[in-house]
Design an enzyme around this catalytic site. Sequence first.
Site, short mmCIF file in Angstrom:
data_model
loop_
_atom_site.label_atom_id
_atom_site.label_comp_id
_atom_site.label_asym_id
_atom_site.label_seq_id
_atom_site.Cartn_x
_atom_site.Cartn_y
_atom_site.Cartn_z
N GLY A 16 0.77 -1.32 -0.01
CA GLY A 16 -0.02 -0.01 -0.09
C GLY A 16 0.74 1.33 -0.07
N ASP A 20 -2.58 6.83 1.24
CA ASP A 20 -2.55 8.03 2.01
C ASP A 20 -1.62 7.94 3.31
OD1 ASP A 20 -3.95 10.49 1.91
OD2 ASP A 20 -4.93 10.19 3.83
N ARG A 50 -0.20 -1.22 -6.55
CA ARG A 50 -1.03 -1.79 -7.80
C ARG A 50 -0.64 -1.28 -9.21
NH1 ARG A 50 -5.65 -4.90 -7.85
NH2 ARG A 50 -5.72 -5.18 -5.43
N ASP A 184 -0.50 1.22 17.43
CA ASP A 184 -1.64 2.31 17.74
C ASP A 184 -0.83 3.57 17.81
OD1 ASP A 184 -3.19 4.17 19.27
OD2 ASP A 184 -4.39 2.51 20.05
N HIS A 185 -0.84 4.46 16.79
CA HIS A 185 -0.02 5.59 16.98
C HIS A 185 -0.13 6.48 17.93
CE1 HIS A 185 -3.38 8.07 14.94
NE2 HIS A 185 -2.45 8.84 15.26
N LYS A 189 2.93 8.89 20.51
CA LYS A 189 3.16 10.35 20.82
C LYS A 189 3.84 10.83 22.09
CE LYS A 189 -1.34 11.22 18.47
NZ LYS A 189 -1.21 12.08 17.38
N ASP A 242 -13.05 3.15 15.74
CA ASP A 242 -12.18 3.97 15.10
C ASP A 242 -11.39 4.71 16.41
OD1 ASP A 242 -10.74 5.19 13.11
OD2 ASP A 242 -11.59 7.07 13.39
N HIS A 247 -7.15 4.14 20.61
CA HIS A 247 -6.44 5.17 21.02
C HIS A 247 -6.83 5.61 22.51
CE1 HIS A 247 -5.21 5.32 17.13
NE2 HIS A 247 -6.09 6.13 16.56
N LYS A 352 -9.48 21.28 17.67
CA LYS A 352 -8.78 20.14 17.90
C LYS A 352 -7.98 20.11 19.40
CE LYS A 352 -4.43 18.01 15.90
NZ LYS A 352 -4.71 16.62 15.65
C1 BG6 Z 1 -6.83 7.36 13.29
C2 BG6 Z 1 -8.25 7.36 12.92
O1 BG6 Z 1 -6.50 6.37 13.95
O2 BG6 Z 1 -6.55 8.54 14.24
C3 BG6 Z 1 -8.62 8.89 12.45
O3 BG6 Z 1 -8.79 6.28 12.19
C4 BG6 Z 1 -8.32 10.21 13.35
O4 BG6 Z 1 -10.14 8.79 12.23
C5 BG6 Z 1 -6.73 9.82 13.76
O5 BG6 Z 1 -8.66 11.24 12.64
C6 BG6 Z 1 -6.42 10.89 14.65
O6 BG6 Z 1 -4.99 10.90 14.78
P1 BG6 Z 1 -4.29 12.10 15.38
O7 BG6 Z 1 -2.85 11.62 15.30
O8 BG6 Z 1 -4.62 13.01 14.17
O9 BG6 Z 1 -4.76 12.66 16.48
#
Ligand code: BG6
Length: 493
Positions: A16, A20, A50, A184-185, A189, A242, A247, A352
Amino acid sequence: MSENKTLQPTTIIIFGATGDLAKRKLFPAFYNLYIDGRMPKGFNIVALGRADNTEEYFKTYIKENLESFSRKKVTAGDWAGFQAHITYFQHQLDEEKSYQDLHEKLDKFDTVYGTRGNRLFYLSIGPNFVSTISNHIKNTSLASDPQKDRIIIEKPFGHNKQSAIELNSLLAETFEEEQIYRIDHYLGKETVQNILAFRFGNSIFEPLWDRHHIESVQITVAEEVGVETRGSFYEQTGALRDMIQNHLLQILCMVAMEPPASLESGEIRDRKVDVLKAIRRISPETVDQYAVRGQYGKGTINGVKVKGYRQEDGIAENSNTETFAAVNFYLDNERWQDVPFYVRTGKKMKEKHSYITIQFKPLPHSTFSESSQLLSANKLIINIQPLMDIRLQFMTKMPGLSLDLKPVEMIFDYFACQENTPEAYETLLLDALLGDLTLFMRSDQVEEAWDVVKTIQEAWENSKDSSFPNYDAGSWGPEDSFTMVERQGHTWA
Ligand code: BG6
């Protein structure tokens, strides 16, 4: 997290690579690690897509995106060095032949490098393809060395508890648990990682970190963005899956976990699983009492008029998908019994802002006037993003002739330490290259987390919310989320 490990020559294979995530996060993260001298001496990024792109075209596309998304500036010299490590291959995810070809190519690379390097597979693709890719990797013996090969998998990991169990057992046919990096990003952080340092690197907070001193814990992850171009994915997902299942529950684990005996990954992951197990399961009958869902209608954000969720691309005009979710959890254990943990997240909210609020208990008796007493509850606010700081709120006497008290804040600001902190993906990719699993999710963590949200998920799937849309874009979410918290005598911070 990985101070004692060393980097080994590695081939990184990105499935992939034209998507994005790869353009916004993965390539910028590898590029920044490269500039910082944190990539292995021998590394190769094999980008799979692809499309029948030429390598030149793909590299130009990556460079353009680095210019938009990289934390560090793209200079001619750095780019020249970095691009030499990238190769593009056309690849069809569902065709075995593509994997056989890939195998041959990787073998050739190994010959060029003189040794069989590590292989790090990154699945930057939709969840539906995980099993297909894993099966093909197995059938073509692409990851034949458990000591050297690793796989990184993006969230969502499954779509409910049962599918996560099935996915875990399928992956187990090809990989050992120590080879699987479920990302899990949020755990990468800086501000989230710092929760461990804050709690367990200081002696003054931990004695207060329990039901005797803390009144409530709140975790808010508010987003200004909507679903952008991901409408069809989001329609099947919603805020609970999501954001909350992963998170927010991971942040909750960091706040609530017991002190680990060491920083060893198994130990930390065990302590987190303990928290997930201790979260009281919400019965189907009480879902409405402890969980609130919302969907945004049209509204105004920062003075700009925006459309409602149902008017976004790829969204059904009578969609029942929640873009906001708030849950009141309790933990049944010695430390946290009866302390409410309120979590909420939503899209197209007023601003945000992600933050944790630890609300301490009020004084049992106030020496000062009644109005001062009302204000006297201390608060600790951990701002995760975009503000990155820790604020301790306490009462002080206002300078002057009368004895008036007022809350003030002591602030630790991350930017005062370092202006340009690494992105979460840089931390996590470096950890994966080093073989450190601490910040990644183990199979039982993921399954427990699905179990925590199971009844809410089922209740929401099985009933339509006739009040949708029930909050305006640009607000703090539906009224019911305020009522849920007020019922316990609290307010959202
Ligand atoms: C992703 C979600 O895991 O985290 C998105 O799928 C969300 O919907 C995003 O916008 C938020 O990440 P961050 O790092 O911008 O807070």
